[in-house]
Design an enzyme around this catalytic site. Structure first.
Site, PDB file in Angstrom:
ATOM      1  N   ASP A   1      -0.402  -4.254  10.611  1.00 55.49           N
ATOM      2  CA  ASP A   1      -1.734  -4.673  10.208  1.00 55.49           C
ATOM      3  C   ASP A   1      -2.678  -3.720  10.910  1.00 55.49           C
ATOM      4  O   ASP A   1      -2.571  -3.520  12.130  1.00 55.49           O
ATOM      5  CB  ASP A   1      -2.027  -6.120  10.591  1.00 55.49           C
ATOM      6  CG  ASP A   1      -3.249  -6.646   9.843  1.00 55.49           C
ATOM      7  OD1 ASP A   1      -3.256  -6.549   8.606  1.00 55.49           O
ATOM      8  OD2 ASP A   1      -4.186  -7.139  10.486  1.00 55.49           O
TER       9      ASP A   1
ATOM     10  N   ASN B   1       0.845  -1.186   0.000  1.00 58.88           N
ATOM     11  CA  ASN B   1       0.000   0.000   0.000  1.00 58.88           C
ATOM     12  C   ASN B   1       0.885   1.242   0.000  1.00 58.88           C
ATOM     13  O   ASN B   1       1.540   1.558   0.998  1.00 58.88           O
ATOM     14  CB  ASN B   1      -0.908  -0.026   1.247  1.00 58.88           C
ATOM     15  CG  ASN B   1      -1.876   1.138   1.307  1.00 58.88           C
ATOM     16  OD1 ASN B   1      -1.529   2.266   0.998  1.00 58.88           O
ATOM     17  ND2 ASN B   1      -3.089   0.853   1.719  1.00 58.88           N
TER      18      ASN B   1
ATOM     19  N   TYR C   1      -9.906   4.176   4.888  1.00 59.42           N
ATOM     20  CA  TYR C   1     -11.173   4.640   5.465  1.00 59.42           C
ATOM     21  C   TYR C   1     -11.080   6.055   6.049  1.00 59.42           C
ATOM     22  O   TYR C   1     -12.023   6.509   6.699  1.00 59.42           O
ATOM     23  CB  TYR C   1     -11.618   3.671   6.570  1.00 59.42           C
ATOM     24  CG  TYR C   1     -11.964   2.283   6.090  1.00 59.42           C
ATOM     25  CD1 TYR C   1     -13.222   1.993   5.562  1.00 59.42           C
ATOM     26  CD2 TYR C   1     -11.041   1.243   6.179  1.00 59.42           C
ATOM     27  CE1 TYR C   1     -13.548   0.710   5.130  1.00 59.42           C
ATOM     28  CE2 TYR C   1     -11.359  -0.048   5.759  1.00 59.42           C
ATOM     29  CZ  TYR C   1     -12.614  -0.303   5.241  1.00 59.42           C
ATOM     30  OH  TYR C   1     -12.938  -1.567   4.810  1.00 59.42           O
TER      31      TYR C   1
ATOM     32  N   GLY D   1       0.280   4.383   0.088  1.00 63.22           N
ATOM     33  CA  GLY D   1      -0.079   5.394   1.077  1.00 63.22           C
ATOM     34  C   GLY D   1       0.452   5.039   2.451  1.00 63.22           C
ATOM     35  O   GLY D   1       0.965   5.888   3.177  1.00 63.22           O
ATOM     36  N   LYS D   2       0.342   3.774   2.798  1.00 63.65           N
ATOM     37  CA  LYS D   2       0.826   3.307   4.090  1.00 63.65           C
ATOM     38  C   LYS D   2       2.347   3.403   4.161  1.00 63.65           C
ATOM     39  O   LYS D   2       2.911   3.826   5.168  1.00 63.65           O
ATOM     40  CB  LYS D   2       0.373   1.865   4.319  1.00 63.65           C
ATOM     41  CG  LYS D   2       0.718   1.315   5.693  1.00 63.65           C
ATOM     42  CD  LYS D   2       0.264  -0.132   5.844  1.00 63.65           C
ATOM     43  CE  LYS D   2      -1.230  -0.255   5.961  1.00 63.65           C
ATOM     44  NZ  LYS D   2      -1.642  -1.652   6.298  1.00 63.65           N
TER      45      LYS D   2
ATOM     46  N   LYS E   1      -2.853  14.906  11.256  1.00 65.65           N
ATOM     47  CA  LYS E   1      -3.243  13.510  11.444  1.00 65.65           C
ATOM     48  C   LYS E   1      -2.084  12.717  12.045  1.00 65.65           C
ATOM     49  O   LYS E   1      -2.268  11.871  12.931  1.00 65.65           O
ATOM     50  CB  LYS E   1      -3.645  12.906  10.093  1.00 65.65           C
ATOM     51  CG  LYS E   1      -4.067  11.441  10.185  1.00 65.65           C
ATOM     52  CD  LYS E   1      -4.046  10.766   8.822  1.00 65.65           C
ATOM     53  CE  LYS E   1      -4.247   9.268   8.995  1.00 65.65           C
ATOM     54  NZ  LYS E   1      -3.954   8.510   7.789  1.00 65.65           N
TER      55      LYS E   1
ATOM     56  N   PHE F   1      -5.695   7.919   3.210  1.00 63.00           N
ATOM     57  CA  PHE F   1      -6.013   6.765   2.365  1.00 63.00           C
ATOM     58  C   PHE F   1      -6.951   5.852   3.137  1.00 63.00           C
ATOM     59  O   PHE F   1      -7.263   6.080   4.306  1.00 63.00           O
ATOM     60  CB  PHE F   1      -4.735   6.022   1.944  1.00 63.00           C
ATOM     61  CG  PHE F   1      -3.929   5.482   3.090  1.00 63.00           C
ATOM     62  CD1 PHE F   1      -4.093   4.181   3.526  1.00 63.00           C
ATOM     63  CD2 PHE F   1      -2.999   6.282   3.744  1.00 63.00           C
ATOM     64  CE1 PHE F   1      -3.350   3.670   4.583  1.00 63.00           C
ATOM     65  CE2 PHE F   1      -2.245   5.789   4.814  1.00 63.00           C
ATOM     66  CZ  PHE F   1      -2.428   4.478   5.228  1.00 63.00           C
TER      67      PHE F   1
END
Length: 200
Positions: free
Chosen positions: A73, A15, A162, A17-18, A183, A160
Site C-alpha cells: 500500500d 495496478n 503521481y 504498473g505497480k 528511479k 505511473f
C-alpha cells in the site's frame, strides 16, 4: 518455514504498473503472478495506515487463492495538505484510478491552501508499506520512504501514478522523467524491498 523456500509469489495489486515494478524488484528465482491473473477485486481498505492496508490486502488475497501473497500500500503525502492524499492516494483518481484526475485534484487542493505554492518548495514524500502473508508463513513487512517535493507542473511520461509531479530530494527531475533503472534505485518501493529482501 524459511522464506528462501518461497518459489511463487502472488502480487496483490490490480495496478499493472505497480505489478511490473514489483516483478523487477523480486529475485529472479521467484515465479510471479498477480491478482490480475485471478481476476480478483481488491478488498475494502479499512486500515488507517499504509501498513494496515497492505496487511488487509495480502491476507485477503492469500485466503482467496491459498498462495503466499505480497501486497503493498503506497501513496503520496504532502505536508501542507496535512499529509493528504496519503492512504487515499489511489482513491483520488476515482473508481477507474485515473491519476490525471488525481494529479489535478492535488493541484486544486494546493491552490486552495496557497495560491502561490508553485513558487515554493512544497515538501512531500512517497511511502510504501509491504506485507507478505501466506499459509504457514509468519507475516513479514517493511516500510520505505522517499522524501521530496511537488513539481509545479506535470512532467514526464515514465512511471505511473503521481510520478510526474514528484521530485525526489537531491534531484531536479520528477520520477516521471527518470528512466526506470534510475528511479528503481531510490524510490520508496525499492527502499521497502531492500528491508524485506533478506526474507526472500
Amino acid at each position: 518455514m524459511k522464506t528462501k523456500k518461497i518459489k511463487h509469489l502472488l502480487i496483490g495489486s490490480n495496478n499493472a504498473g505497480k505489478v511490473r515494478e514489483i516483478k523487477q524488484l523480486l529475485p529472479r528465482y521467484i515465479r510471479v503472478s498477480s491478482i490480475i491473473d485471478y481476476k480478483l477485486k481488491s478488498p475494502k481498505e479499512t486500515g488507517k495506515t499504509f501498513l494496515q492496508n497492505s496487511f488487509i490486502k495480502s491476507k485477503f488475497f492469500s485466503k482467496k487463492t491459498g498462495k503466499i501473497c505480497l501486497a503493498d500500500d503506497s501513496g503520496l503525502e504532502i505536508d501542507i495538505l496535512n499529509k493528504k492524499p496519503g492512504i487515499f492516494s489511489a482513491r483520488w483518481g476515482g473508481r477507474k484510478n485515473n491519476f490525471n484526475l488525481a494529479i489535478n485534484k492535488v493541484f486544486m487542493e494546493l491552490d486552495k491552501v496557497d495560491k502561490n505554492w508553485r513558487k515554493k518548495k512544497i515538501k512531500a514524500r512517497f511511502v510504501c508499506a509491504l506485507t507478505i502473508y501466506g499459509p504457514n508463513l509468519k507475516r513479514v513487512y517493511s516500510i520505505g520512504i522517499v522524501e521530496g517535493r511537488i513539481s509545479n507542473k506535470k512532467i514526464g511520461n515514465n512511471g505511473f501514478g503521481y510520478d510526474p509531479i514528484f521530485i525526489p530530494k537531491g534531484k531536479k527531475v520528477t520520477f516521471g522523467q527518470m528512466k526506470f533503472k534510475n528511479k528503481f534505485k531510490i524510490d520508496h518501493r525499492a527502499k521497502a524491498f531492500k528491508k524485506i529482501r533478506k526474507f526472500l
